[in-house]
Write a protein that holds these residues in place. Structure first.
Motif, PDB file in Angstrom:
ATOM      1  N   TYR A   1       0.830  -1.210   0.000  1.00 12.64           N
ATOM      2  CA  TYR A   1       0.000   0.000   0.000  1.00 12.64           C
ATOM      3  C   TYR A   1       0.864   1.260   0.000  1.00 12.64           C
ATOM      4  O   TYR A   1       0.547   2.233  -0.696  1.00 12.64           O
ATOM      5  CB  TYR A   1      -0.946   0.018   1.208  1.00 12.64           C
ATOM      6  CG  TYR A   1      -2.200  -0.779   0.988  1.00 12.64           C
ATOM      7  CD1 TYR A   1      -3.317  -0.200   0.417  1.00 12.64           C
ATOM      8  CD2 TYR A   1      -2.269  -2.124   1.344  1.00 12.64           C
ATOM      9  CE1 TYR A   1      -4.475  -0.934   0.200  1.00 12.64           C
ATOM     10  CE2 TYR A   1      -3.414  -2.865   1.140  1.00 12.64           C
ATOM     11  CZ  TYR A   1      -4.518  -2.260   0.569  1.00 12.64           C
ATOM     12  OH  TYR A   1      -5.656  -2.986   0.347  1.00 12.64           O
TER      13      TYR A   1
ATOM     14  N   GLY B   1       0.970   9.864  -1.870  1.00 13.04           N
ATOM     15  CA  GLY B   1       0.766   8.614  -1.166  1.00 13.04           C
ATOM     16  C   GLY B   1       0.281   8.756   0.256  1.00 13.04           C
ATOM     17  O   GLY B   1       0.014   9.844   0.752  1.00 13.04           O
TER      18      GLY B   1
ATOM     19  N   LEU C   1      -5.925   8.433   1.312  1.00 12.93           N
ATOM     20  CA  LEU C   1      -5.237   8.958   0.134  1.00 12.93           C
ATOM     21  C   LEU C   1      -5.609  10.412  -0.179  1.00 12.93           C
ATOM     22  O   LEU C   1      -4.757  11.178  -0.623  1.00 12.93           O
ATOM     23  CB  LEU C   1      -5.535   8.068  -1.080  1.00 12.93           C
ATOM     24  CG  LEU C   1      -4.636   8.199  -2.288  1.00 12.93           C
ATOM     25  CD1 LEU C   1      -3.176   7.951  -1.922  1.00 12.93           C
ATOM     26  CD2 LEU C   1      -5.065   7.239  -3.378  1.00 12.93           C
TER      27      LEU C   1
ATOM     28  N   THR D   1      -1.339  -1.212  -6.183  1.00 10.99           N
ATOM     29  CA  THR D   1      -1.168  -1.882  -4.888  1.00 10.99           C
ATOM     30  C   THR D   1      -1.430  -3.381  -5.018  1.00 10.99           C
ATOM     31  O   THR D   1      -0.667  -4.200  -4.492  1.00 10.99           O
ATOM     32  CB  THR D   1      -2.116  -1.263  -3.849  1.00 10.99           C
ATOM     33  OG1 THR D   1      -1.791   0.114  -3.691  1.00 10.99           O
ATOM     34  CG2 THR D   1      -2.003  -1.960  -2.514  1.00 10.99           C
TER      35      THR D   1
ATOM     36  N   LEU E   1      -7.783   2.910   2.007  1.00  7.71           N
ATOM     37  CA  LEU E   1      -6.916   3.597   1.053  1.00  7.71           C
ATOM     38  C   LEU E   1      -7.597   4.863   0.541  1.00  7.71           C
ATOM     39  O   LEU E   1      -6.973   5.923   0.460  1.00  7.71           O
ATOM     40  CB  LEU E   1      -6.550   2.685  -0.116  1.00  7.71           C
ATOM     41  CG  LEU E   1      -5.650   3.316  -1.182  1.00  7.71           C
ATOM     42  CD1 LEU E   1      -4.280   3.669  -0.588  1.00  7.71           C
ATOM     43  CD2 LEU E   1      -5.492   2.382  -2.369  1.00  7.71           C
TER      44      LEU E   1
ATOM     45  N   THR F   1      -4.251   3.720  -8.075  1.00  2.00           N
ATOM     46  CA  THR F   1      -3.395   3.412  -6.930  1.00  2.00           C
ATOM     47  C   THR F   1      -3.716   2.028  -6.389  1.00  2.00           C
ATOM     48  O   THR F   1      -2.819   1.248  -6.079  1.00  2.00           O
ATOM     49  CB  THR F   1      -3.571   4.474  -5.822  1.00  2.00           C
ATOM     50  OG1 THR F   1      -3.244   5.753  -6.348  1.00  2.00           O
ATOM     51  CG2 THR F   1      -2.691   4.168  -4.627  1.00  2.00           C
TER      52      THR F   1
ATOM     53  N   SER G   1       0.952   3.597  -3.335  1.00  4.87           N
ATOM     54  CA  SER G   1       0.419   4.954  -3.244  1.00  4.87           C
ATOM     55  C   SER G   1       1.471   6.003  -3.591  1.00  4.87           C
ATOM     56  O   SER G   1       1.143   7.073  -4.088  1.00  4.87           O
ATOM     57  CB  SER G   1      -0.143   5.212  -1.843  1.00  4.87           C
ATOM     58  OG  SER G   1       0.887   5.269  -0.878  1.00  4.87           O
TER      59      SER G   1
ATOM     60  N   TRP H   1      -7.398   7.128  -6.936  1.00 12.92           N
ATOM     61  CA  TRP H   1      -7.536   6.039  -5.973  1.00 12.92           C
ATOM     62  C   TRP H   1      -7.615   4.688  -6.688  1.00 12.92           C
ATOM     63  O   TRP H   1      -6.971   3.727  -6.278  1.00 12.92           O
ATOM     64  CB  TRP H   1      -8.789   6.246  -5.115  1.00 12.92           C
ATOM     65  CG  TRP H   1      -9.219   5.001  -4.407  1.00 12.92           C
ATOM     66  CD1 TRP H   1      -8.703   4.490  -3.262  1.00 12.92           C
ATOM     67  CD2 TRP H   1     -10.229   4.091  -4.839  1.00 12.92           C
ATOM     68  NE1 TRP H   1      -9.346   3.307  -2.943  1.00 12.92           N
ATOM     69  CE2 TRP H   1     -10.283   3.046  -3.896  1.00 12.92           C
ATOM     70  CE3 TRP H   1     -11.094   4.057  -5.919  1.00 12.92           C
ATOM     71  CZ2 TRP H   1     -11.172   1.990  -4.006  1.00 12.92           C
ATOM     72  CZ3 TRP H   1     -11.973   2.999  -6.030  1.00 12.92           C
ATOM     73  CH2 TRP H   1     -12.004   1.983  -5.073  1.00 12.92           C
TER      74      TRP H   1
END
Length: 115
Positions: A18, A28, A74, A88, A70, A84, A22, A81
């Protein structure tokens, strides 16, 4: 003791995926936020497993929690998102392949045993 070490390692590797994922797309999440996500996701998976759920449910249950945390941490638009989260997941899968193949460590994705 071995379960506890595996549990901690799974949290750290999940948090690392994660954190790095990010950082690739945006500023991030902070390391402490990544650790909260890792702890939440792995704990929920372990709890689901302890309750005797089928393996597909053990793998499925933590996803919404990781996605929501997240998104909350974020502070980016939905499309950022989403990308990302995809990165991840890719990193998480790479970590799983490496850990499973070389170290017989299956706590990241229990249903996907590669060694």
């Amino acid at each position: 003791m071995e379960y506890f070490v595996h549990f901690l390692l799974a949290i750290l590797l999940t948090a690392l995926s994660y954190f790095v994922g990010s950082r690739i797309i945006s500023d991030g999440v902070a390391i402490w936020q990544a650790l909260i996500i890792g702890l939440s996701v792995v704990s929920l998976g372990a709890l689901t497993e302890a309750l005797g759920a089928p393996i597909w449910f053990i793998v499925l249950v933590p996803f919404p929690v990781g996605m929501l945390l997240l998104f909350l941490f974020l502070h980016e638009p939905l499309y950022t998102w989403f990308f990302t989260y995809l990165i991840t997941l890719a990193l998480y899968s790479v970590f799983h392949v490496i850990m499973s193949y070389f170290f017989s460590f299956h706590s990241l994705i229990p249903a996907w045993r590669l060694s």
